[in-house]
Scaffold this active site. Structure first.
Site, short mmCIF file in Angstrom:
data_model
loop_
_atom_site.label_atom_id
_atom_site.label_comp_id
_atom_site.label_asym_id
_atom_site.label_seq_id
_atom_site.Cartn_x
_atom_site.Cartn_y
_atom_site.Cartn_z
N SER A 89 22.96 -0.11 4.74
CA SER A 89 22.68 -1.11 5.14
C SER A 89 21.57 -0.66 6.12
CB SER A 89 23.88 -1.55 6.59
OG SER A 89 23.37 -2.75 7.14
N TYR A 103 29.13 0.88 13.60
CA TYR A 103 28.35 1.10 12.49
C TYR A 103 27.96 0.91 12.50
CZ TYR A 103 27.01 -2.00 9.09
OH TYR A 103 27.49 -2.40 7.33
#
Length: 255
Positions: free
Chosen positions: A139, A152
């Site tokens: 990501s 995350y």
């Protein structure tokens, strides 16, 4: 003469392959001729999309023994895994002072441990062949901090470190290791985050969605096919020198 882009005779494994980015990558690989084992926690979801080169196998990437078993069965059924796509992951924000160890460990177990275990299980059969591609779905949050989502971001940073290190371990051999780093993609994960942001901040649902849209430099959500196209490129001719890279798919420069 056009280069041969066929993946006929190759076996790919895509975790989290029943929906979203994983499904788009799996379908793109199958369209090029690969046999693709797709995994996910719910067999019924996999069964809905199986066929046309996709073979579903229920597997929780947090479960080491399940990964070893499913990968062994897939190799026995369809041959060595030459394309490994550790894609399964969760995306959920939480302030650090509200983050307990259960939340932290589940994030790491899914996004980082799961990728490590999947790659480790696929490498033995891949190393018996003359060619291999590991394409991890990280990501943009793996390259920069993400407000309100430290766990995350940390998991995705760790995934990039894993990929970069593996590219060094296998330097000069016929295997490459790369990470795709998309921004916000139009998937059910964004839908869930939209509601979570709205609940946490008091924004309307539309305003919460706009926050994610604005985070992409071109001010729109990505389509899953855009991420799948990047994965497909990494399996194609001329990709052999793309190794240890973090490919940003976010509409512009972000890091």
């Amino acid at each position: 003469m056009a280069p041969d882009t066929s993946l006929s005779g190759k076996h790919a494994l895509v975790t989290g392959g029943g929906t979203g980015i994983g499904l788009a990558i799996a379908q793109a690989l199958a369209a090029r001729g690969a046999q693709v084992t797709i995994t996910g926690r719910r067999q019924e979801v996999l069964d809905e999309v199986a066929g046309n080169g996709l073979f579903g196998a229920a597997m929780d990437v947090r479960d080491e023994s399940a990964i070893e078993t499913v990968v062994a069965q897939a190799v026995e059924a369809r041959g060595p895994i030459q394309i490994c796509v550790p894609n399964a992951g969760i995306a959920e924000g939480r302030a650090v002072h509200k983050t307990d160890m259960a939340f932290w460990r589940n994030m790491m177990a899914t996004n980082l441990d799961g990728a490590f275990l999947t790659i480790r299980a696929c490498l033995p059969s891949m190393r018996q062949t003359h060619w291999g591609r590991v394409i991890a779905v990280s990501s943009i949050a793996g390259l920069r901090g993400l407000p309100g989502a430290a766990a995350y971001a940390a998991s995705k940073h760790g995934l990039i470190g894993l990929i970069r290190s593996l590219s060094e371990d296998y330097m000069g051999q016929p295997y490459t290791f790369n990470a795709l780093c998309p921004g916000y993609v139009d998937t059910p994960i964004v839908d869930r985050n939209q509601e979570a942001i709205a609940e946490r901040t008091g924004m309307s649902s539309d305003e919460a969605r706009q926050v994610m849209i604005n985070a992409n430099r071109h001010k729109r959500l990505l389509e899953v096919d855009e991420v799948a196209a990047a994965a497909l490129w990494l399996t194609g001719p001329g990709s052999q020198s793309i190794n240890g890279q973090c490919i940003q798919i976010s509409g512009g420069q972000t890091v």
